[in-house]
Design an enzyme around this catalytic site. Structure first.
Site, PDB file in Angstrom:
ATOM      1  CE  LYS A   1      -4.427   1.070   0.193  1.00 13.05           C
ATOM      2  NZ  LYS A   1      -5.530   0.277  -0.384  1.00 13.05           N
TER       3      LYS A   1
HETATM    4  P1  NAD Z   1     -13.005   8.068  -3.311  1.00 11.41           P
HETATM    5  O1  NAD Z   1     -11.957   9.067  -3.013  1.00 11.41           O
HETATM    6  O2  NAD Z   1     -13.413   7.825  -4.719  1.00 11.41           O
HETATM    7  O3  NAD Z   1     -14.345   8.444  -2.506  1.00 11.41           O
HETATM    8  C1  NAD Z   1     -14.366   8.644  -1.114  1.00 11.41           C
HETATM    9  C2  NAD Z   1     -15.749   9.104  -0.707  1.00 11.41           C
HETATM   10  O4  NAD Z   1     -15.769   9.282   0.708  1.00 11.41           O
HETATM   11  C3  NAD Z   1     -16.154  10.442  -1.318  1.00 11.41           C
HETATM   12  O5  NAD Z   1     -17.531  10.422  -1.625  1.00 11.41           O
HETATM   13  C4  NAD Z   1     -15.887  11.429  -0.188  1.00 11.41           C
HETATM   14  O6  NAD Z   1     -16.696  12.601  -0.274  1.00 11.41           O
HETATM   15  C5  NAD Z   1     -16.293  10.575   0.996  1.00 11.41           C
HETATM   16  N1  NAD Z   1     -15.727  11.062   2.262  1.00 11.41           N
HETATM   17  C6  NAD Z   1     -14.487  11.575   2.486  1.00 11.41           C
HETATM   18  N2  NAD Z   1     -14.388  11.943   3.781  1.00 11.41           N
HETATM   19  C7  NAD Z   1     -15.563  11.639   4.361  1.00 11.41           C
HETATM   20  C8  NAD Z   1     -16.087  11.788   5.664  1.00 11.41           C
HETATM   21  N3  NAD Z   1     -15.349  12.339   6.645  1.00 11.41           N
HETATM   22  N4  NAD Z   1     -17.352  11.341   5.908  1.00 11.41           N
HETATM   23  C9  NAD Z   1     -18.081  10.792   4.917  1.00 11.41           C
HETATM   24  N5  NAD Z   1     -17.653  10.637   3.665  1.00 11.41           N
HETATM   25  C10 NAD Z   1     -16.422  11.061   3.391  1.00 11.41           C
HETATM   26  O7  NAD Z   1     -12.520   6.730  -2.587  1.00 11.41           O
HETATM   27  P2  NAD Z   1     -12.902   5.236  -2.970  1.00 11.41           P
HETATM   28  O8  NAD Z   1     -11.924   4.758  -3.975  1.00 11.41           O
HETATM   29  O9  NAD Z   1     -14.369   5.154  -3.241  1.00 11.41           O
HETATM   30  O10 NAD Z   1     -12.542   4.482  -1.608  1.00 11.41           O
HETATM   31  C11 NAD Z   1     -13.464   4.420  -0.522  1.00 11.41           C
HETATM   32  C12 NAD Z   1     -13.026   3.312   0.427  1.00 11.41           C
HETATM   33  O11 NAD Z   1     -12.996   2.073  -0.280  1.00 11.41           O
HETATM   34  C13 NAD Z   1     -11.630   3.480   1.033  1.00 11.41           C
HETATM   35  O12 NAD Z   1     -11.651   2.949   2.345  1.00 11.41           O
HETATM   36  C14 NAD Z   1     -10.766   2.617   0.142  1.00 11.41           C
HETATM   37  O13 NAD Z   1      -9.603   2.159   0.798  1.00 11.41           O
HETATM   38  C15 NAD Z   1     -11.715   1.478  -0.137  1.00 11.41           C
HETATM   39  N6  NAD Z   1     -11.392   0.716  -1.354  1.00 11.41           N
HETATM   40  C16 NAD Z   1     -11.343   1.316  -2.581  1.00 11.41           C
HETATM   41  C17 NAD Z   1     -11.086   0.546  -3.708  1.00 11.41           C
HETATM   42  C18 NAD Z   1     -11.103   1.142  -5.103  1.00 11.41           C
HETATM   43  O14 NAD Z   1     -10.997   0.367  -6.063  1.00 11.41           O
HETATM   44  N7  NAD Z   1     -11.258   2.427  -5.264  1.00 11.41           N
HETATM   45  C19 NAD Z   1     -10.832  -0.825  -3.582  1.00 11.41           C
HETATM   46  C20 NAD Z   1     -10.891  -1.400  -2.316  1.00 11.41           C
HETATM   47  C21 NAD Z   1     -11.183  -0.629  -1.219  1.00 11.41           C
END
Ligand code: NAD
Length: 411
Positions: free
Chosen positions: A102
């Site tokens: 990571k």
């Molecule tokens: P992203 O940056 O696309 O979206 C994050 C979202 O969370 C946004 O809507 C943002 O406004 C919201 N957010 C940020 N701070 C916040 C808060 N304090 N309260 C509520 N909402 C808040 O990120 P993502 O890629 O969708 O990732 C989200 C989660 O999923 C993370 O934990 C990430 O590690 C996990 N994840 C992502 C992927 C991927 O393929 N993108 C894969 C596995 C896991």
């Protein structure tokens, strides 16, 4: 509690069930390599700005290490270490030939212009290009990064190493990305949600869902569940929560976000609530899909949902997890629930190495196959050993990593 302790505690619960020795536990938990670099850029106004970047390579016994790159102000070594270890167990649970890694940069991307973000990304790759690569460690998107950032990473990496699209995944489809990669994490959450509901004997159309986070994962999860006619009653992002008791119009809210810079602020077709209220709604299923650590012992007693699907990484602290488990809450753990992303990343990497592109249907079919098999294995182990789905998933993952480590020769 620190983030790394959380994954360590979940690991420990499974290791206890497996009778792993102390030495083996230490061997499996200790990261192979941790790197912290200073990333200095010139801002658009000519001023100097410095940031700290991290890459933690946790384990490579099952293949090249794989893990996302997070841009967020809270990123620190401890969090990256925890997420790297989580990736090791995740890739093993879905049985794809990778280890875990990571990375991240402690930065508030809203304070940077697009050109500054590009400079930051390229400078970071300048610092770490010799420790990543298609056979070593392959970054991918995570919070705060997207396909465009992955395209810059590839371009910068190739300046040192020549044509090498498999050095990073989650790229734009036009630049050797894969059809279906962008939707894959949310789609995977949706596929697994349906499997879980079927095993629990619940009707999808009677399962009201609240989703925290409306970025890549949250929005694609909402889209999939909406198409499956599961009532999504609340969603949220950084601007707060949006609730409608008789179900949101998912396609309407998706279009709204798309037209407003991926942000829900100002959405008026629903009641405005806070992110804290969203977590405590009286719904059948809660899907945290934003930050880690949002459910703690403080709010766990107020969580009403009997089912939680961890679309985000590490949304529940271990002591809250124990509390919820004692109350009979079913939790689909992150290492399985959001594994659709890394699985589709694997498909992208495989396509890049074959120089052969798959169509969307093939990606979706393969994703469904991998996740369904993994779900079945985790579910059966949890029933057979009377364990939580989380401990069952960790046992499956740790067992695979442990066997590969021993078979490969430890000394
Ligand atoms: P992203 O940056 O696309 O979206 C994050 C979202 O969370 C946004 O809507 C943002 O406004 C919201 N957010 C940020 N701070 C916040 C808060 N304090 N309260 C509520 N909402 C808040 O990120 P993502 O890629 O969708 O990732 C989200 C989660 O999923 C993370 O934990 C990430 O590690 C996990 N994840 C992502 C992927 C991927 O393929 N993108 C894969 C596995 C896991």
């Amino acid at each position: 509690m620190r983030a790394f302790d959380a994954v360590g505690i979940y690991f420990g619960r499974a290791a206890d069930q497996m009778d792993l020795t102390e030495n083996m536990r230490r061997l499996l938990l200790t990261p192979k390599r941790e790197v912290q670099v200073q990333v200095a850029i010139e801002r658009d106004n000519g001023e100097l700005a410095t940031y700290i970047g991290f890459r933690v390579q946790h384990d490579h016994s099952r293949g090249p290490m794989k893990g996302g790159l997070r841009y967020h102000p809270d990123v620190d070594l401890d969090e990256v270490r925890s997420l790297a270890s989580l990736m090791t167990w995740k890739t093993a649970v879905v049985n794809i030939p990778y280890g875990g890694a990571k990375g991240g940069i402690a930065v508030d991307t809203t304070t940077l212009s697009r050109r500054e973000l590009e400079r930051l990304t390229r400078k970071f790759i300048d610092q770490i290009h010799d420790m990543i690569g298609p056979d070593i460690d392959i970054p991918a998107p995570d919070m705060g990064t997207n396909a465009e950032v992955m395209a810059w990473i590839r371009n910068q990496y190739e300046k040192y190493h020549g044509f090498n699209p498999a050095c990073v995944t989650g790229k734009p489809v036009e630049l050797h990305g894969s059809a279906g990669r962008e939707e894959a994490t949310g789609r995977g959450v949706g596929i697994l949600t349906l499997k879980l509901l079927s095993r629990l004997g619940r009707k999808p159309q009677d399962t009201r869902v609240a989703i925290q986070g409306f970025g890549n994962v949250g929005s694609h999860t909402a889209a999939f569940l909406g198409q499956a006619e599961i009532p999504v009653v609340a969603v949220s992002d950084i601007s707060g929560g949006y609730y409608r008791a008789d179900g949101l119009n998912v396609s309407h809210i998706l279009n709204y976000a798309r037209d407003h810079g991926d942000c829900l602020a100002g959405y008026s077709e629903a009641e405005k609530i806070s992110n804290e209220q969203l977590l405590e709604l009286d719904v059948e299923m809660l899907i945290p899909a934003a930050l880690g650590g949002v459910i703690s012992v403080d709010n766990a007693p107020r969580i009403k949902a009997p089912i939680i699907v961890e679309a985000a990484n590490g949304p529940i602290w271990p002591d809250a997890d124990e509390m919820l488990e004692q109350r009979g809450v079913t939790i689909l753990p992150d290492i399985l629930a959001n594994a659709g992303g890394v699985t589709a990343s694997y498909f992208e990497w495989a396509q890049n190495r074959q120089h052969y592109q798959w169509g969307l249907n093939r990606v979706r079919q393969e994703l469904d196959r991998v996740l369904s098999e993994s779900f079945q294995q985790v579910w059966e182990l949890s029933v057979e050993r009377k364990l939580s789905l989380r401990t069952a998933a960790y046992i499956l993952g740790i067992g695979r990593v442990g066997r590969a480590t021993v078979l490969g020769g430890i000394t």
